[in-house]
Design an enzyme around this catalytic site. Structure first.
Site, mmCIF file in Angstrom:
data_model
loop_
_atom_site.group_PDB
_atom_site.id
_atom_site.type_symbol
_atom_site.label_atom_id
_atom_site.label_comp_id
_atom_site.label_asym_id
_atom_site.label_seq_id
_atom_site.Cartn_x
_atom_site.Cartn_y
_atom_site.Cartn_z
ATOM 1 C CB SER A 230 88.644 78.830 8.301
ATOM 2 O OG SER A 230 87.535 78.346 9.008
HETATM 3 N N1 SAH Z 1 83.828 76.083 7.376
HETATM 4 C C1 SAH Z 1 83.417 77.466 7.353
HETATM 5 C C2 SAH Z 1 83.798 78.166 8.635
HETATM 6 C C3 SAH Z 1 82.638 78.939 9.156
HETATM 7 S S1 SAH Z 1 82.783 79.632 10.757
HETATM 8 C C4 SAH Z 1 83.921 78.179 6.106
HETATM 9 O O1 SAH Z 1 84.722 77.601 5.369
HETATM 10 O O2 SAH Z 1 83.474 79.291 5.834
HETATM 11 C C5 SAH Z 1 81.920 78.440 11.732
HETATM 12 C C6 SAH Z 1 80.499 78.151 11.369
HETATM 13 O O3 SAH Z 1 79.977 77.270 12.356
HETATM 14 C C7 SAH Z 1 79.560 79.365 11.363
HETATM 15 O O4 SAH Z 1 78.917 79.451 10.133
HETATM 16 C C8 SAH Z 1 78.582 79.074 12.491
HETATM 17 O O5 SAH Z 1 77.258 79.542 12.238
HETATM 18 C C9 SAH Z 1 78.621 77.565 12.562
HETATM 19 N N2 SAH Z 1 78.190 77.017 13.843
HETATM 20 C C10 SAH Z 1 78.419 77.498 15.092
HETATM 21 N N3 SAH Z 1 77.850 76.721 16.014
HETATM 22 C C11 SAH Z 1 77.215 75.712 15.334
HETATM 23 C C12 SAH Z 1 76.432 74.589 15.742
HETATM 24 N N4 SAH Z 1 76.167 74.329 17.006
HETATM 25 N N5 SAH Z 1 75.954 73.780 14.785
HETATM 26 C C13 SAH Z 1 76.195 74.011 13.464
HETATM 27 N N6 SAH Z 1 76.928 75.058 13.024
HETATM 28 C C14 SAH Z 1 77.429 75.905 13.955
#
Ligand code: SAH
Length: 212
Positions: free
Chosen positions: A62
């Site tokens: 993010s």
């Molecule tokens: N907090 C993270 C943001 C990652 S982007 C950071 O600081 O890098 C969002 C993340 O949510 C991705 O890694 C994606 O694989 C995960 N995601 C998407 N759908 C999901 C679900 N149903 N359960 C768990 N994780 C999920």
């Protein structure tokens, strides 16, 4: 001597302060957390820019502003102890949470990302994050209730199970929507929930169903 990392992270947090982040603790923690360790070698020169970046598997780390904003909201609502994060991704947001709250639980659906994130947190000596490979829509019932919940992917509608896993007095910050997304804040008092819109945002989707 001031390293390149300290200088770059310092100017990033100065920018975040100019953009309206006023929580000094959040800014301090972001200034000392090496974001370049959470992204690919080829993108490292962009680590301290205020932008989201690809982390593989179609996912993104993010934007620093949104990490700061969401974290500051949890703190402003009195969260101190136990936080659930949905979407571990690179592990950067987890690293920030780990330095501000007593205990962090983080759920990720992509195993490869979860492993990498775990390694990075240990590299930074952060051991108060417990991770699970699972579906974030289900939350983490066996560890509930949580004082704060932060969802870092956009849900098509509010995940009911997450609301149920909030403690009395707890808060959840979650992006809701598909193309048009709103960052929503839910607060719980006993069995009453209140919601408010915090901002317009853009996140990758909270994928329903299968974990990989
Ligand atoms: N907090 C993270 C943001 C990652 S982007 C950071 O600081 O890098 C969002 C993340 O949510 C991705 O890694 C994606 O694989 C995960 N995601 C998407 N759908 C999901 C679900 N149903 N359960 C768990 N994780 C999920």
């Amino acid at each position: 001597m001031i390293s390149n990392f300290q200088r770059s992270a310092g100017s990033l947090t100065q920018l975040l302060a100019q953009e309206g982040i006023t929580d000094q603790r959040v800014l301090e923690v972001m200034a000392k957390t090496p974001r370049h360790l959470f992204i690919d070698e080829v993108l490292k020169h962009k680590a301290y820019q205020n932008t989201a970046l690809p982390i593989g598997q179609g996912q993104t780390i993010s934007q620093p502003y949104i990490v700061a904003h969401m974290t500051a909201i949890l703190r402003a609502y009195g969260v101190t102890s136990k936080v659930l994060e949905i979407g571990t991704g690179s592990g950067y947001q987890s690293a920030i949470l780990a330095q501000l709250f007593d205990k962090v639980y983080s759920v990720e659906r992509i195993k490869a990302l979860q492993w990498q994130a775990k390694r990075r947190l240990h590299q930074l000596d952060l051991y108060n994050v417990t991770m699970k490979h699972g579906d974030g829509w289900q939350g983490w019932a066996s560890q509930a209730p949580f004082q704060g919940i932060i969802v870092t992917a956009a849900a098509s509608s509010v995940p009911q199970q997450l609301l149920e896993q909030l403690d009395d007095g707890g808060v959840m910050i979650v992006p809701i929507g598909d193309v048009e997304q709103k960052l929503m804040l839910y607060t719980r008092e006993k069995n009453e929930f209140k919601q408010q819109v915090m901002a317009d945002v853009r996140f990758v989707p909270l994928v329903p169903g299968d974990i990989i």
